[in-house]
Design an enzyme around this catalytic site. Structure first.
Site, PDB file in Angstrom:
ATOM      1  N   CYS A 294       0.888  -1.179   0.000  1.00  0.00           N
ATOM      2  CA  CYS A 294       0.000   0.000   0.000  1.00  0.00           C
ATOM      3  C   CYS A 294       0.914   1.214   0.000  1.00  0.00           C
ATOM      4  CB  CYS A 294      -0.884  -0.013   1.236  1.00  0.00           C
ATOM      5  SG  CYS A 294      -2.059  -1.368   1.259  1.00  0.00           S
ATOM      6  N   ALA A 295       1.395   1.589  -1.153  1.00  0.00           N
ATOM      7  CA  ALA A 295       2.616   2.405  -1.207  1.00  0.00           C
ATOM      8  C   ALA A 295       2.389   3.914  -1.240  1.00  0.00           C
ATOM      9  CB  ALA A 295       3.443   2.000  -2.434  1.00  0.00           C
ATOM     10  N   GLY A 296       1.199   4.376  -1.686  1.00  0.00           N
ATOM     11  CA  GLY A 296       1.011   5.806  -1.896  1.00  0.00           C
ATOM     12  C   GLY A 296       1.145   6.609  -0.616  1.00  0.00           C
ATOM     13  N   GLY A 298       4.379   7.106  -1.334  1.00  0.00           N
ATOM     14  CA  GLY A 298       5.671   6.562  -1.758  1.00  0.00           C
ATOM     15  C   GLY A 298       6.871   6.938  -0.910  1.00  0.00           C
ATOM     16  N   GLU A 319      -0.416   0.302  -5.339  1.00  0.00           N
ATOM     17  CA  GLU A 319      -1.294   1.320  -4.739  1.00  0.00           C
ATOM     18  C   GLU A 319      -2.657   1.246  -5.406  1.00  0.00           C
ATOM     19  OE1 GLU A 319      -1.473   3.687  -2.246  1.00  0.00           O
ATOM     20  OE2 GLU A 319      -3.384   4.255  -3.151  1.00  0.00           O
ATOM     21  N   ASP A 343      -6.172  -3.189  -6.123  1.00  0.00           N
ATOM     22  CA  ASP A 343      -6.465  -3.549  -4.748  1.00  0.00           C
ATOM     23  C   ASP A 343      -5.467  -4.618  -4.298  1.00  0.00           C
ATOM     24  OD1 ASP A 343      -7.563  -4.680  -2.371  1.00  0.00           O
ATOM     25  OD2 ASP A 343      -9.516  -3.863  -2.939  1.00  0.00           O
ATOM     26  N   ASP A 360       2.021  -1.000   4.925  1.00  0.00           N
ATOM     27  CA  ASP A 360       1.800   0.247   5.671  1.00  0.00           C
ATOM     28  C   ASP A 360       0.323   0.558   5.462  1.00  0.00           C
ATOM     29  OD1 ASP A 360       2.152   2.580   7.047  1.00  0.00           O
ATOM     30  OD2 ASP A 360       3.196   3.646   5.439  1.00  0.00           O
ATOM     31  N   CYS A 413       0.143   4.126  11.113  1.00  0.00           N
ATOM     32  CA  CYS A 413       0.408   5.422  11.722  1.00  0.00           C
ATOM     33  C   CYS A 413      -0.698   5.682  12.727  1.00  0.00           C
ATOM     34  CB  CYS A 413       0.449   6.495  10.649  1.00  0.00           C
ATOM     35  SG  CYS A 413       0.844   8.066  11.372  1.00  0.00           S
TER      36      CYS A 413
END
Ligand SMILES: C[S@@+](CC[C@H](N)C(=O)[O-])C[C@H]1O[C@@H](n2cnc3c(N)ncnc32)[C@H](O)[C@@H]1O
Length: 471
Positions: A294-296, A298, A319, A343, A360, A413
């Site tokens: 889930c990279a965005g 980045g 993403e 997805d 993440d 987070c």
């Protein structure tokens, strides 16, 4: 409590006595307060993000220096304290707050914030709010504002929150005083292992840290700049934990040439540590294929990509949202990263599986409330179960995509236990590693085996990290 906002207002003096009545001269426009008010309107009427809306307002009003600092303090401060301010205001008006015109309610919030949380003299807080009502075409509410603010001015923040907390639990009292929703205070207490009926000393420190302005952290991408060179270029200080971190004491990171030239980036040191833990978790066998699920936008992919070059590995970044995948493309332009859009739950398996996977996960973001003034009131406790269900599905996907013996780093987070420990506890087919070993030199990591960072302990966002090895 604000130290900044102690400046007397710009006002014309009171009319002189014994002279024929003059038509009321409008007060000069107070651009700092007007910008703060417009920020509140943007947040409450348009669901704006305060940190994105403010720079344009400061520019529109030509504010710099002390005026910009005052507008920021009043705007951000009011947005952060909004829930408790509303409880105070509700006790001083003769109707439900829902029946107060939204623009007038924002004026009341701004006035109440100045009265209770700054050193602005009371008469000035009231008078400037009434003037602002006239400037903003809300003059018909001047009498109402004046009357309500005068009622509020009879006591201070401590006094009002004491009144609101009569008979309340210690947790609700703390939530009121620290201007957080009670469910957020409860989640922090739970994550910190504090008894909600006890003195909650560390929970208080964690909540207070949400009102502090975060330092900007830079990352010196390995292979593109050394930390020493970035220290010299930025004038910052060595980050205490990540070997690539520089903490700036002020100033604009975009003014640092190395940042403009994409040799360094802006990245919280806690996020750097989670990317490093992903890369350094113990692994036996092949170590060539890394996936950021889930990279965005980045940030972590960039640091992983820089580390992968040194280690002879290649990163794939996935993403869901195309516009965020585009941000990943930009963030990773200096490296050879494969970008996928879709997805994560239906990402096809790689032959042989990935060796390392970073998940993440999308989360409530309760670990970064200091960056988002409005977020503590916009998020709802009802959001948590839906996010937790998505996180569980994403973690199952990560464990499907990693090879046996490979490692998944589950990162959020948010310190909310429903998004952290509970998601990890429900995962199957993996062994939990002691993640603390992948955070060398970082103190106060808790009892393990997972890691929870905190702004009040580490000066980072409240990142959570668990390392799972697939059986
Ligand atoms: C916490 S952010 C990742 C932050 C990123 N690692 C960084 O450091 O810059 C989570 C990302 O997951 C994306 N996302 C949400 N649901 C997803 C899904 N089902 N599959 C893939 N990505 C998803 C969101 O759009 C968001 O960009």
């Amino acid at each position: 409590m604000s130290r900044l906002a102690d400046r007397p207002p710009r006002r014309t003096g009171p009319p002189r006595r014994n002279r024929p009545a003059q038509p009321r001269r409008p007060a000069p426009v107070d651009h700092a307060r007007l910008a703060a008010y417009q920020l509140l309107r943007a947040v409450s009427a348009e669901d704006a993000y305060a940190n994105l809306a403010l720079p344009a307002l400061l520019a529109e009003h030509g504010l710099g220096g002390r005026d910009a600092a005052l507008a920021t303090e009043l705007g951000y401060g009011t947005v952060r304290a909004a829930g408790t301010l509303d409880e105070v205001i509700a006790g001083c008006v003769d109707r439900p707050l829902a029946d107060v015109e939204p623009a007038v309610l924002d004026l009341l919030r701004l006035g109440t914030y100045q009265l209770l949380r700054t050193r602005i003299p009371r008469h000035a807080a009231v008078a400037t709010t009434v003037d602002l009502a006239r400037t903003t075409d809300n003059g018909r509410a001047a009498g109402f504002l004046n009357a309500v603010l005068r009622k509020i001015a009879v006591d201070d923040w401590q006094g009002w929150t004491d009144r609101l907390a009569v008979g309340a639990s210690p947790l609700r009292a703390l939530a009121l005083r620290s201007a957080h929703p009670e469910w957020v205070a409860a989640a922090f207490a739970d994550a910190l292992g504090e008894d909600p009926s006890g003195d909650l000393a560390e929970t208080r420190a964690a909540l207070q840290a949400d009102d502090e302005r975060p330092q900007t952290h830079l990352v010196a991408w390995p292979g593109r700049i050394t930390r020493e060179d970035l220290l010299a270029a930025s004038g910052g200080a060595t980050g205490p934990y990540s070997p690539f971190a520089v903490r700036m004491s002020g100033g604009d990171p975009a003014a640092v040439a190395a940042v403009r030239e994409r040799r360094a980036g802006v990245q919280d040191e806690g996020s750097q540590l989670c990317a490093l833990a992903t890369a350094n978790a113990p692994l036996s066998g092949r170590d060539e294929r890394w996936l950021d699920l889930c990279a965005g936008p980045g940030g972590k992919t960039a640091l992983l990509a820089a580390l992968a070059v040194e280690r002879g590995a290649r990163v794939t970044a996935n993403e869901l949202h195309p516009h965020r995948a585009e941000l990943v493309r930009k963030a990773t332009a200096p490296w050879d990263v494969e970008i996928r859009e879709g997805d994560a739950r239906s990402l096809p398996e790689l032959d042989g599986g990935y060796d390392r996977v970073l998940l993440d996960a999308p989360c409530t973001g309760l670990g970064a409330l200091r960056r988002r003034p409005e977020a503590r009131w916009r998020r709802r406790t009802e959001d948590v179960p839906e996010l937790a269900a998505l996180q569980a599905e994403l973690l199952a996907a990560a464990l499907r995509l990693v090879r046996p013996g490979g490692v998944v780093a589950y990162v959020t987070c948010s310190p909310h236990p429903a998004e952290t420990a509970a998601v990890v506890a429900a995962a199957s087919g993996a062994e939990l590693l002691d993640a603390r070993a992948a955070f060398p030199g970082v103190d106060a990591l808790g009892p393990g085996p997972t890691v929870q960072l905190w702004p009040h302990r580490h000066g980072t966002d409240a990142m959570f990290c668990a390392l799972l090895r697939k059986r």
